[in-house]
Design a protein around this motif. Sequence first.
Motif, mmCIF file in Angstrom:
data_model
loop_
_atom_site.group_PDB
_atom_site.id
_atom_site.type_symbol
_atom_site.label_atom_id
_atom_site.label_comp_id
_atom_site.label_asym_id
_atom_site.label_seq_id
_atom_site.Cartn_x
_atom_site.Cartn_y
_atom_site.Cartn_z
ATOM 1 N N ALA A 150 36.946 45.377 41.825
ATOM 2 C CA ALA A 150 36.391 44.383 42.745
ATOM 3 C C ALA A 150 37.252 43.124 42.758
ATOM 4 N N GLY A 151 37.846 42.806 41.599
ATOM 5 C CA GLY A 151 38.749 41.663 41.529
ATOM 6 C C GLY A 151 39.977 41.857 42.405
ATOM 7 N N ILE A 152 40.474 43.089 42.475
ATOM 8 C CA ILE A 152 41.600 43.387 43.370
ATOM 9 C C ILE A 152 41.212 43.090 44.813
ATOM 10 N N VAL A 153 40.019 43.548 45.200
ATOM 11 C CA VAL A 153 39.535 43.314 46.569
ATOM 12 C C VAL A 153 39.427 41.819 46.846
ATOM 13 N N ALA A 154 38.852 41.082 45.889
ATOM 14 C CA ALA A 154 38.686 39.636 46.064
ATOM 15 C C ALA A 154 40.031 38.925 46.105
ATOM 16 N N GLY A 155 40.952 39.351 45.231
ATOM 17 C CA GLY A 155 42.268 38.725 45.185
ATOM 18 C C GLY A 155 43.049 38.911 46.467
ATOM 19 N N LYS A 156 42.872 40.055 47.097
ATOM 20 C CA LYS A 156 43.535 40.317 48.376
ATOM 21 C C LYS A 156 42.892 39.528 49.513
ATOM 22 N N ALA A 157 41.596 39.262 49.399
ATOM 23 C CA ALA A 157 40.858 38.655 50.510
ATOM 24 C C ALA A 157 40.907 37.130 50.519
ATOM 25 N N THR A 158 41.055 36.511 49.346
ATOM 26 C CA THR A 158 40.983 35.052 49.282
ATOM 27 C C THR A 158 42.127 34.380 50.036
ATOM 28 N N GLU A 159 41.799 33.296 50.698
ATOM 29 C CA GLU A 159 42.824 32.482 51.358
ATOM 30 C C GLU A 159 43.171 31.265 50.516
ATOM 31 N N SER A 160 42.192 30.756 49.780
ATOM 32 C CA SER A 160 42.432 29.574 48.947
ATOM 33 C C SER A 160 43.069 29.936 47.611
ATOM 34 N N GLY A 161 42.939 31.207 47.217
ATOM 35 C CA GLY A 161 43.450 31.626 45.916
ATOM 36 C C GLY A 161 42.504 31.306 44.775
ATOM 37 N N ILE A 162 41.288 30.846 45.109
ATOM 38 C CA ILE A 162 40.310 30.470 44.081
ATOM 39 C C ILE A 162 39.054 31.320 44.245
ATOM 40 N N LEU A 163 38.679 32.006 43.178
ATOM 41 C CA LEU A 163 37.485 32.841 43.168
ATOM 42 C C LEU A 163 36.444 32.196 42.264
ATOM 43 N N GLY A 164 35.194 32.149 42.714
ATOM 44 C CA GLY A 164 34.122 31.559 41.924
ATOM 45 C C GLY A 164 33.288 32.622 41.237
ATOM 46 N N TYR A 165 32.924 32.361 39.980
ATOM 47 C CA TYR A 165 32.195 33.349 39.179
ATOM 48 C C TYR A 165 31.003 32.660 38.517
ATOM 49 N N VAL A 166 29.788 33.046 38.909
ATOM 50 C CA VAL A 166 28.565 32.463 38.362
ATOM 51 C C VAL A 166 27.971 33.438 37.352
ATOM 52 N N THR A 167 27.776 32.977 36.123
ATOM 53 C CA THR A 167 27.234 33.869 35.104
ATOM 54 C C THR A 167 26.353 33.106 34.123
ATOM 55 N N ALA A 168 25.675 33.847 33.257
ATOM 56 C CA ALA A 168 24.621 33.258 32.437
ATOM 57 C C ALA A 168 25.131 32.517 31.214
ATOM 58 N N ILE A 195 37.372 30.603 38.637
ATOM 59 C CA ILE A 195 36.640 29.490 38.032
ATOM 60 C C ILE A 195 35.234 29.972 37.681
ATOM 61 N N VAL A 196 34.858 29.787 36.415
ATOM 62 C CA VAL A 196 33.584 30.291 35.900
ATOM 63 C C VAL A 196 32.612 29.139 35.675
ATOM 64 N N VAL A 197 31.379 29.329 36.119
ATOM 65 C CA VAL A 197 30.301 28.379 35.825
ATOM 66 C C VAL A 197 29.199 29.127 35.087
ATOM 67 N N TYR A 198 28.867 28.650 33.888
ATOM 68 C CA TYR A 198 27.765 29.223 33.118
ATOM 69 C C TYR A 198 26.483 28.451 33.411
ATOM 70 N N THR A 199 25.405 29.186 33.664
ATOM 71 C CA THR A 199 24.129 28.549 34.004
ATOM 72 C C THR A 199 23.189 28.423 32.813
ATOM 73 N N GLY A 200 23.442 29.184 31.740
ATOM 74 C CA GLY A 200 22.577 29.139 30.568
ATOM 75 C C GLY A 200 21.329 29.987 30.683
ATOM 76 N N SER A 201 21.221 30.761 31.761
ATOM 77 C CA SER A 201 20.027 31.588 31.968
ATOM 78 C C SER A 201 20.399 32.824 32.772
ATOM 79 N N TRP A 202 19.640 33.913 32.550
ATOM 80 C CA TRP A 202 19.856 35.130 33.325
ATOM 81 C C TRP A 202 19.161 35.067 34.683
ATOM 82 N N ASP A 203 18.251 34.120 34.852
ATOM 83 C CA ASP A 203 17.456 34.100 36.083
ATOM 84 C C ASP A 203 16.980 32.681 36.365
ATOM 85 N N ASP A 204 17.819 31.904 37.050
ATOM 86 C CA ASP A 204 17.488 30.517 37.373
ATOM 87 C C ASP A 204 18.093 30.206 38.740
ATOM 88 N N LYS A 205 17.288 30.364 39.768
ATOM 89 C CA LYS A 205 17.777 30.229 41.137
ATOM 90 C C LYS A 205 18.428 28.878 41.389
#
Length: 366
Positions: A150-168, A195-205
């Motif tokens: 999936a990272g290959i797909v995202a890397g090919k598709a991005t125009e800015s060269g920056i991918l965002g990753y939201v995780t717990a 770029i990774v952002v940790y939210t500290g929770s598995w389920d926090d909208k």
Amino acid sequence: MKNKELRTRILFLLAGVLVVAGIVLMIINFSPDRINRVVSVGAVFIGEADDNGWNESHYKGIRKACEENGCIMYSRMGVAEQEEELKGAVSVLVSQGCSCIFLTSYGYGEYLNSIAQEYPKVAFYCISGEGDRSNCTSYFARMYQVRYLAGIVAGKATESGILGYVTAMPIPETIRSVNAYALGARKANPSARVIVVYTGSWDDKASEEEAVMSLKEAGADVITYHEDRPYAIDLADEMGMLTTGYDYVSKQYSNRFLTGAVINWDILYTKVLRDYLSGRANFSKGYWLGLSDGAVSLYPYSDMVSEETRELVTSEEERIMTTLDVFSGRILDNTGVERCSENERISDDELFNHIDWYVEGVEVYE
């Protein structure tokens, strides 16, 4: 005389038939696919079975495995990752006759050994857990393999060269997935950043949506996530950003949803359950199934994914299944330290239990 001889022959014939019938019955009885007793299987969930995400995918996977193997399924929903709540849920399942129990959230693993010790005749399987008793073990899918694709797909598709990753939270399960995604993205686009952002929770909208907003401000034009529910890509899709999914896809997105790294939980649960039912339970090493087992796969591509990208993904998928895994060859971390040399492969133990560093190209927003 002739009648006596005839009776003797008939008796021998009947005896032969009985022997053959006995052999057939033995074969049937010892077949892994034939269960002579109804087994009750328990499952503990941190959320609800209709959450359109992590809990729903596990619930459906366990239910299908039980149906295919003639087992009865019992479940406890909304059980927090706290010792007393978990022990209470397990106690109920044991009282219902469950001899095999799945603990489907990472945080349950902290209490796996003590619970397994309390119920030595019950088999316990825990997501990413670290149990060392004879009646418990861990299980998971090699999600990182399709994260890489999936990272290959995202890397090919991005125009800015920056991918965002939201995780717990930063645990081996999430870190190896982040790293695999970044390795895939940089395979397609060597200058890509994750770029990774940790939210500290598995389920926090609220936290997950806030993370998406901050990633968009940082220049990300593709969003993925590693949470129980798809709040992050729901918002990203509404905002016109590209997305890739995780674990389970339960709804229709726009064509900006490029693909998803999917876990086929029914395949994994069927393998684990059949081993248990046939007396071949693997408590020594656990279960970690991947592409070659059919336990993980990519969700069908959006029409925005080019033929060139698809061909690259196919080539890399074949490489992963036939020669080297994702974490092999020379790998640098994001401080420039070599973590894997050209002719090496990072061990499963390191990936599953210990990895706490990020590959080149990964940035973590504090």
